[in-house]
Design a protein around this motif. Structure first.
Motif, PDB file in Angstrom:
ATOM      1  N   HIS A 240       0.853  -1.180   0.000  1.00 28.89           N
ATOM      2  CA  HIS A 240       0.000   0.000   0.000  1.00 28.89           C
ATOM      3  C   HIS A 240       0.896   1.240   0.000  1.00 28.89           C
ATOM      4  N   PRO A 241       0.768   2.125  -1.009  1.00 28.79           N
ATOM      5  CA  PRO A 241       1.703   3.251  -1.110  1.00 28.79           C
ATOM      6  C   PRO A 241       1.705   4.145   0.123  1.00 28.79           C
ATOM      7  N   ARG A 242       0.506   4.371   0.704  1.00 27.30           N
ATOM      8  CA  ARG A 242       0.482   5.276   1.865  1.00 27.30           C
ATOM      9  C   ARG A 242       1.209   4.667   3.051  1.00 27.30           C
ATOM     10  N   ARG A 243       0.964   3.392   3.264  1.00 29.92           N
ATOM     11  CA  ARG A 243       1.625   2.768   4.425  1.00 29.92           C
ATOM     12  C   ARG A 243       3.124   2.650   4.193  1.00 29.92           C
ATOM     13  N   LEU A 244       3.514   2.387   2.960  1.00 22.80           N
ATOM     14  CA  LEU A 244       4.959   2.308   2.698  1.00 22.80           C
ATOM     15  C   LEU A 244       5.607   3.680   2.926  1.00 22.80           C
ATOM     16  N   VAL A 335       4.373   8.822  -2.875  1.00 21.43           N
ATOM     17  CA  VAL A 335       5.461   8.159  -3.604  1.00 21.43           C
ATOM     18  C   VAL A 335       5.971   9.063  -4.718  1.00 21.43           C
ATOM     19  N   LEU A 336       5.019   9.713  -5.408  1.00 24.69           N
ATOM     20  CA  LEU A 336       5.398  10.498  -6.594  1.00 24.69           C
ATOM     21  C   LEU A 336       6.274  11.703  -6.238  1.00 24.69           C
ATOM     22  N   ARG A 337       6.184  12.133  -4.977  1.00 22.25           N
ATOM     23  CA  ARG A 337       7.085  13.216  -4.533  1.00 22.25           C
ATOM     24  C   ARG A 337       8.554  12.811  -4.679  1.00 22.25           C
ATOM     25  N   TYR A 338       8.791  11.515  -4.667  1.00 15.74           N
ATOM     26  CA  TYR A 338      10.174  11.042  -4.714  1.00 15.74           C
ATOM     27  C   TYR A 338      10.565  10.477  -6.079  1.00 15.74           C
ATOM     28  N   VAL A 339       9.733  10.741  -7.062  1.00 20.33           N
ATOM     29  CA  VAL A 339      10.095  10.333  -8.430  1.00 20.33           C
ATOM     30  C   VAL A 339      10.814  11.510  -9.075  1.00 20.33           C
ATOM     31  N   PRO A 340      12.048  11.318  -9.535  1.00 22.36           N
ATOM     32  CA  PRO A 340      12.787  12.454 -10.093  1.00 22.36           C
ATOM     33  C   PRO A 340      12.089  13.016 -11.328  1.00 22.36           C
TER      34      PRO A 340
END
Ligand SMILES: Nc1nc2c(ncn2[C@@H]2O[C@H](COP(=O)(O)OP(=O)(O)OP(=O)(O)O)[C@@H](O)[C@H]2O)c(=O)[nH]1
Length: 347
Positions: A240-244, A335-340
């Motif tokens: 789960h993206p939020r929990r990760l 998660v997308l905050r950490y995609v370059p």
């Protein structure tokens, strides 16, 4: 005879310094040089082997554990035998050491090899310019590793301001004995620097000999990985993206390195997310799932002074619990905050 011997280069460097990135660069830009690769994964999942897969003709993955502890010289010879068969017709063999290996031990093993088709080709030490001071503070053995290097690649220059880079370069150069220090971003060095070496009979002048190494022998407890804990997750249900992200945002300081692949299931069914964290630095790299690839999450976490059991439980709790728990695409925001976005894709 000597001209037919295959140089064996040891590629070392602390966790996350950029060894796999450099190796992939070499494989891509080898210009006809046939490179054999030996990868040593510290975690129980072959993340590094997968990262270099598809770009190389001959790979031997050494599985779990640190090469310098888990493999003795005779075992290394077995692997070398496979890679040096005439049918493979390799020009060079690169051993990528785990980030926690003692490079000295690996060099010693290569020098002790009874395989007459190989010759030791030097020790390349990769240094993360951005994390240099922090790494050195926590791991004083860094100085010793630099001293025995033949070539130092001062990597991640894109993450350091010019002035700071000059300062780090000077310190690194001062710590080495006779090594060339090359600056690089994303491991992009000219492969000729590593491979096109003239190999006289026996050893290369200026390089460490077996006896030098024996004289400098270290106690095994000095190995940096003695104090490290490795936690792996291999799951066939999505995370789960939020929990990760909650887990990653709250990760303990000692959790130095995270790498692997994440399946976010319904939140982004098309892409596999490669994750890399080095210290506080975190990045996700989405890319379409390779055709035919099984959807699973495989992560390796390496840290010191961390509670391995708690980490294992927290990670396991990131798994999607069932249809009622299925994430939607909005849950990907963290998660997308950490995609370059602007950085060049560091493959
Ligand atoms: N910004 C930046 N990132 C880099 C550079 N080189 C590598 N990276 C990133 O740093 C992370 C670690 O790189 P790897 O090549 O996996 O490092 P490694 O030394 O093989 O790591 P271990 O196997 O854990 O020891 C990845 O996210 C890379 O994309 C660089 O020059 N600049």
């Amino acid at each position: 005879m000597s001209t037919q011997q295959i140089p064996v280069v040891v590629l070392a460097g602390f966790l996350g310094s950029g060894k796999t990135t450099l190796l992939n660069h070499l494989l891509r830009s080898a210009r006809g040089t046939r490179i054999g690769v030996m990868v040593n994964d510290f975690g129980s999942i072959g993340i590094d082997a997968m990262s270099v897969a598809g770009q190389v003709g001959s790979t031997v993955s050494l599985g779990n554990g640190c090469l310098c502890c888990a493999v003795d010289a005779s075992e290394l010879d077995e692997y070398l035998e496979k890679l040096t068969r005439p049918a493979a017709s390799l020009d060079v063999i690169v051993i990528e050491a785990s980030g926690l290996a003692e490079p000295q031990e690996l060099v010693r093993m290569v020098l002790a090899s009874e395989n007459e088709r190989i010759v030791y080709g030097g020790l390349v030490q990769v240094v993360d310019a951005a994390e240099f001071h922090a790494t050195r503070e926590r791991h004083p053995e860094t100085d010793r590793h630099l001293k025995i290097a033949d070539l130092v690649v001062l990597n991640k220059t894109d993450r350091v301001a010019q002035e700071e880079l000059t300062a780090v370069h000077d310190i690194v150069a001062g710590l080495t004995d006779r090594a060339v220090v090359l600056r690089a971003a994303h491991g992009r060095v000219d492969p000729e620097v590593l491979f096109d070496r003239v190999v006289p009979d026996g050893e290369i002048e200026g390089q460490l000999s077996f006896d030098d190494l024996r004289a400098e022998e270290d106690e095994h407890h000095a190995h940096p990985h003695a104090a490290y804990e490795t936690v792996s997750l291999d799951a066939d249900v999505p995370l789960h993206p939020r929990r990760l992200m909650d887990f990653l945002d709250a990760r303990p300081e000692g959790l130095y390195r995270i790498k692997g692949f994440v399946d976010f299931g319904a939140a982004d069914p098309d892409n596999r997310y490669t994750v890399h964290a080095v210290g506080r630095f975190l990045r996700f790299y989405p890319a379409p799932w390779p055709a035919g690839e099984e959807r699973r999450t495989q992560l390796v976490l390496i840290g010191s002074a961390v509670d391995g059991r708690a980490l294992r439980e927290q990670l396991a709790a990131c798994r999607v619990g069932g249809p009622q728990d299925a994430p939607d695409e909005h849950s990907m925001w963290g998660v997308l905050r950490y995609v370059p976005q602007t950085e060049q894709e560091p493959q």
